[in-house]
Design a protein around this motif. Sequence first.
Motif, PDB file in Angstrom:
ATOM      1  N   ARG A  99       0.823  -1.206   0.000  1.00 21.49           N
ATOM      2  CA  ARG A  99       0.000   0.000   0.000  1.00 21.49           C
ATOM      3  C   ARG A  99       0.856   1.254   0.000  1.00 21.49           C
ATOM      4  O   ARG A  99       0.562   2.225  -0.697  1.00 21.49           O
ATOM      5  N   ARG A 100       1.935   1.255   0.774  1.00 21.48           N
ATOM      6  CA  ARG A 100       2.771   2.452   0.847  1.00 21.48           C
ATOM      7  C   ARG A 100       3.978   2.331  -0.096  1.00 21.48           C
ATOM      8  O   ARG A 100       4.894   3.132  -0.022  1.00 21.48           O
ATOM      9  N   PHE A 101       3.965   1.315  -0.942  1.00 18.35           N
ATOM     10  CA  PHE A 101       5.014   1.091  -1.955  1.00 18.35           C
ATOM     11  C   PHE A 101       6.428   1.066  -1.366  1.00 18.35           C
ATOM     12  O   PHE A 101       7.303   1.793  -1.807  1.00 18.35           O
ATOM     13  N   GLY A 120      10.006   0.581  -4.099  1.00 18.87           N
ATOM     14  CA  GLY A 120       9.441   1.919  -4.268  1.00 18.87           C
ATOM     15  C   GLY A 120      10.234   2.940  -3.467  1.00 18.87           C
ATOM     16  O   GLY A 120      11.253   2.607  -2.852  1.00 18.87           O
ATOM     17  N   PRO A 121       9.778   4.193  -3.440  1.00 23.40           N
ATOM     18  CA  PRO A 121      10.559   5.258  -2.788  1.00 23.40           C
ATOM     19  C   PRO A 121      10.916   4.946  -1.328  1.00 23.40           C
ATOM     20  O   PRO A 121      12.063   5.157  -0.923  1.00 23.40           O
TER      21      PRO A 121
ATOM     22  N   LEU B 145      11.249  10.752  -6.379  1.00 19.79           N
ATOM     23  CA  LEU B 145      10.917   9.447  -5.836  1.00 19.79           C
ATOM     24  C   LEU B 145      11.928   8.447  -6.379  1.00 19.79           C
ATOM     25  O   LEU B 145      11.896   8.090  -7.552  1.00 19.79           O
ATOM     26  N   ARG B 277       1.723   3.383  -9.556  1.00 21.82           N
ATOM     27  CA  ARG B 277       2.073   3.341  -8.128  1.00 21.82           C
ATOM     28  C   ARG B 277       2.733   4.645  -7.694  1.00 21.82           C
ATOM     29  O   ARG B 277       2.503   5.156  -6.609  1.00 21.82           O
ATOM     30  N   LEU B 278       3.598   5.163  -8.566  1.00 25.96           N
ATOM     31  CA  LEU B 278       4.322   6.392  -8.218  1.00 25.96           C
ATOM     32  C   LEU B 278       3.370   7.581  -8.186  1.00 25.96           C
ATOM     33  O   LEU B 278       3.462   8.443  -7.317  1.00 25.96           O
ATOM     34  N   PHE B 281       1.548   7.344  -5.037  1.00 20.07           N
ATOM     35  CA  PHE B 281       2.447   7.734  -3.951  1.00 20.07           C
ATOM     36  C   PHE B 281       2.505   9.250  -3.833  1.00 20.07           C
ATOM     37  O   PHE B 281       2.644   9.801  -2.746  1.00 20.07           O
ATOM     38  N   TYR B 283       0.150  11.233  -4.199  1.00 20.01           N
ATOM     39  CA  TYR B 283      -1.231  11.655  -3.961  1.00 20.01           C
ATOM     40  C   TYR B 283      -1.967  11.954  -5.268  1.00 20.01           C
ATOM     41  O   TYR B 283      -2.839  12.833  -5.300  1.00 20.01           O
TER      42      TYR B 283
END
Lengths: 698, 698
Positions: A99-101, A120-121, B145, B277-278, B281, B283
């Motif tokens: 969910r939060r990558f 992800g980041p 990111l 996804r990014l 992330f 928003y």
Amino acid sequence: MIAAIKRVCIHYQKLLHLRTVSKMASGSEAVLAPLRQAVKEQGAVVRKLKEGGGPKSEVTAAVAQLKACKKALENKEKSLSPPTKSLFDKAGLEDLMKRRFFVAPSFSIYGGVAGLYDYGPLGCTMKNNLLSLWKAHFVEEEDMLQVECSTLTPEAVLKASGHAERFSDLMVKDLITGEFFRADHLLEEHLEKLSSKAAPDKIKEYQEVIRKVDGYNKEQLGAKLTEYSVTAPLTNNPISAPVELNLMFGTSIGPSGQLASFLRPETAQGIFVNFKRLLEFNYGRLPFAAAQIGKAFRNEISPRSGILRVREFEMAEIEHFVNPEKRNKFPKFDKVADLRLTLYSATDQIEGNSPKALRLGDAVEQGLVANETLGYYMGRIHEFLLRAGINVEHLRFRQHMSTEMAHYAKDCWDAECKTSYGWVECVGCADRSCYDLEKHAAATKVDLCAKEQLPEPRLVEVVEALPDKGAIGKKFRKDAKALLEWLAGQEREAMQKLESQLSMGAATVTVGGNEFTLEPAMIKFKTYQKEVHTVDVVPSVIEPSFGVGRILYCVLEHNLNVREGDSQRVWLSLPPAIAPIACSVLPLSGNTQFQPYIDTIVKELKVARVSIKVDDSSGSIGRRYARTDEVGVAYGVTVDFDTLTSSSVTLRERNSMRQVRVKMGDLCSVVRGLVDGDMTWEQVEGKYPLFTGQESTN
Amino acid sequence: MIAAIKRVCIHYQKLLHLRTVSKMASGSEAVLAPLRQAVKEQGAVVRKLKEGGGPKSEVTAAVAQLKACKKALENKEKSLSPPTKSLFDKAGLEDLMKRRFFVAPSFSIYGGVAGLYDYGPLGCTMKNNLLSLWKAHFVEEEDMLQVECSTLTPEAVLKASGHAERFSDLMVKDLITGEFFRADHLLEEHLEKLSSKAAPDKIKEYQEVIRKVDGYNKEQLGAKLTEYSVTAPLTNNPISAPVELNLMFGTSIGPSGQLASFLRPETAQGIFVNFKRLLEFNYGRLPFAAAQIGKAFRNEISPRSGILRVREFEMAEIEHFVNPEKRNKFPKFDKVADLRLTLYSATDQIEGNSPKALRLGDAVEQGLVANETLGYYMGRIHEFLLRAGINVEHLRFRQHMSTEMAHYAKDCWDAECKTSYGWVECVGCADRSCYDLEKHAAATKVDLCAKEQLPEPRLVEVVEALPDKGAIGKKFRKDAKALLEWLAGQEREAMQKLESQLSMGAATVTVGGNEFTLEPAMIKFKTYQKEVHTVDVVPSVIEPSFGVGRILYCVLEHNLNVREGDSQRVWLSLPPAIAPIACSVLPLSGNTQFQPYIDTIVKELKVARVSIKVDDSSGSIGRRYARTDEVGVAYGVTVDFDTLTSSSVTLRERNSMRQVRVKMGDLCSVVRGLVDGDMTWEQVEGKYPLFTGQESTN
């Protein structure tokens, strides 16, 4: 690493197929006694068989049974130990990671590929922080030589290292669809299914086979698959006999595939093939350590367990080269001697005992850990894992048993972390003796020795050839030079042989493909004693090998918490240096007056290289804190209406959720100090006034 | 990147085959005039042909000739420019890189593999420093990111991106040995050889073909190879017709090669496939930038130019996603607008003019650089390269000409650094429009749009289906649900079409593979105006793409110096933050009294995370300074006899070779300040007494 990897596979298998075994028992501490007894008895059987030189097949079977008994005991111990605070919330963590990558499956929009994951980041930054800590803790602190070698590796290198031949699993093929399956998994699953509706004596037989499966060779496994008429899953198609499938990814270099190559299955070989350059870089001196961080690749047949078993992964490996005769002493060993490690020795595993907390100094002194060099690295690994956020309660060092250790290894300990998947090997720490360098030296004919200074000069016998250059020049003309050079470069044995041959008449030698027939008169020999000051040494290698993704996963599991009274409010107690973001910066609301203060804080914290994230979204401050807690942000700075008049902000600590009021001028150094560990939160609370109120606004 | 890479190849080719052309001219500045004129005239020919819609083959030939003219001019300019202080000491640098193990060929003890290199301790640390600076300058400063995606990439992804089809070179095969050669290289080399002993009119013909070779397609190239009876080099064997050979390394995932895959040829695709996804992330907001550092792989046919053209290399790529309509404005553009960049526009290249120094703000305003977003990144790239140690005198931004740019790209500039190999592309900076996301969306049917808030709501016409659920349920039973969901999810056009079909009788629609025959009575339609607040946007991508190894090489060349009066004394003027070691620590001699001071200094500098190396070897202090200068160590601390009484040490700056005397208590903060750039050496000299004397002892 080969042995270690194979072992992990076995480890997981066991966790799976012994579930049935562990179901048979139930209840309190007393329940453990018969299991311990079984392990002990079976341990005695194994010892007896080995001592008595029993047939190999019987030893193998007995060892397999011993392993099964041990695992049953371990599983029971696990089921009896008090449940740890959220340690096993696998689903919750996986949801959070996706969910939060932090980490997510690669190429999802194309349907995904099993065993490949993207960071992800948040995951990427956390991994960078972990590696940064690793570099500081090992490379910088220990003055290691960091290198970065090629991923593409020619076949010849991996033939010499043994990977081309031995880095494989036994597989069977669905004869109709062509799909492959792990042979041992298939047999186990088949017998588990049969067990569920069989008579008691049959169940006993099936479980017996399951327990022995690790010990079967290709032929035995094939025979069992035939005996129980195992077919391919789902299709029920006939299957092939087991075949070995190598786990390396193959490719070829050049336009027409001239050079068969693999993606490296570990980073270590790159260091070994550079040994001579590294030795020279270190002024020819031993000991020294080289380190490498980089990707490695394994074509796992059926990847599973999330990011614990993947096809592409980051490793961090150290190869410490040391004179084998000197590995028993390590100059800085004192610095780790007093650490207490949880050690699960091979003997304790065989005898069914639990792991023991032991002073590292005592463990080496008792001979449990092979030498001080290996012990020193175990201590440093222990310290590193704790700094990274591993819970010491869920960390142990498990010694390889002689049956699972490569034949050349002297001793090997795995740092294992307890997770919802069971005990996971995160770091291997092995004394590999001289194996790797000797193999590469043999394959390349390149001398991979170090010259060690002798404590005092030694006398050796030298046989020197004194050629008659005139006679040789006259006979061999332009080839004479090569012959003379060859004569000057030979060892004592070769010269003694030639001297003896020439004493009986003409002798023929081959140099650079040319034959030279020498007459006795052409060479005289002189034998004398010479003082030598150095001796050639093939170094031993101590190899700590870290699985970065595995450590990251275990750190996340060990730091997953739930706020008291609110099971929905998940938070990560990551160490500030590991947290993906050290500090969040939050305006209390969307009021534009806050912006210049936010800008100033952001600019200053960036200059101080504190990793930050501004959260100016519209949620209440409490909700935004919750969102940052969820990903482990260590500190939070809030600009509120008081900031406009007093130039002070609130600073919040994630674990305690307590806040202080800090002048903007002090903020940077306070946060930097907290992140670097130069200052504790208690000290901050002692220096700045507590602040209360905001958090409740959610 | 595809176009960029192909271009680099062309670039090198040109450097090679135009050597002959440039030999024809000689002398002073006046010599340039006719070359400029030639470029100008040929530029006019090209323009005229294009405007007049001339045949494609003629245009291609004219463009090839134009390029040749430009290159001749450039080479001449180069030959006339004053030789720069050691800039072209290729041999000296390569010797240094190998001798001190910055970078060395991989697997040398196995005979080596062309195009693969290993980074030794100094090269690895320098690369880490370069990447650390890159992260601070881009990722942290611009809140990007950062992600880390898989190297293994399934074929489907690289089919969609165009790499599977177009990422290739034309090759011919030696029909006897099977060896491959670049077809264009072979033709050129053959004609160069013929030229050396041909009549003037023949030379003209050969040079004409050489100039046109870049423009030939497969058939044309094949025809020329036949016309001139080109054979394989060395063997003189017959060769095949040209074939396209893809430059990607292939492999397959899974036990029986189920999934054809490649090693990624660039890191960008990993970001594109994670776009959704990014975006989430971030928003759901545009613009944002994602960044990735990682290895990429290209199966170069004949790697050369040291570490400039290799088969495995590190990239650092940024993908900035922005609403195409908003890329003309960039909020922070002001921060770079006043930078003066050396711009080599496509027009100047065509017209034979030299590159021009231009204010970035003016370049964007004049429309030379396509938009502020692209311009901002060019400015930031310029700043980064200077911080890394690139000499601004040897840096230019060269615009792609329309003939070399991919058809979808809007504008593209390469940051090129001048080296002994000529101008080397180190960073590409392209506006790639919506190409990548549109391709992946089309291949996967996944919507890769962002929702952009409209400045004010907009009215749109909606056609809504109002189904008779009873009738539909009765007729289609269990399939009815799928049909109703489908009806609810359709766009206006589809509903208008269905309404018109049903107005004429029964109509058939296909949903999830099932056919549904609908009667007019089953659905009514309602048409109305709806207010919408967002609009779907496929973002444009601005892509700065860095070749890390190339930058590292150029930084080394630009910082290679020789001490005045001693050509043997080579030194590297690397910026302290990039230097592989920031500070060396030297005891004046082997006197054991120095050791505790050395230990203290080492400990404190390590805590401050200043990278250090102790050199306690036996050479004189001057000799040891020379050795550290040679690898760019920025500062040196020496413990001498005065230290024993005064607790002060000498601190030496590499460039000036000047020294001051600093109290040990101040040392850490002074060195840290110098390395971080918070303090200049001049300030240090202002604060501490100068020290003289040691250096001369060598």
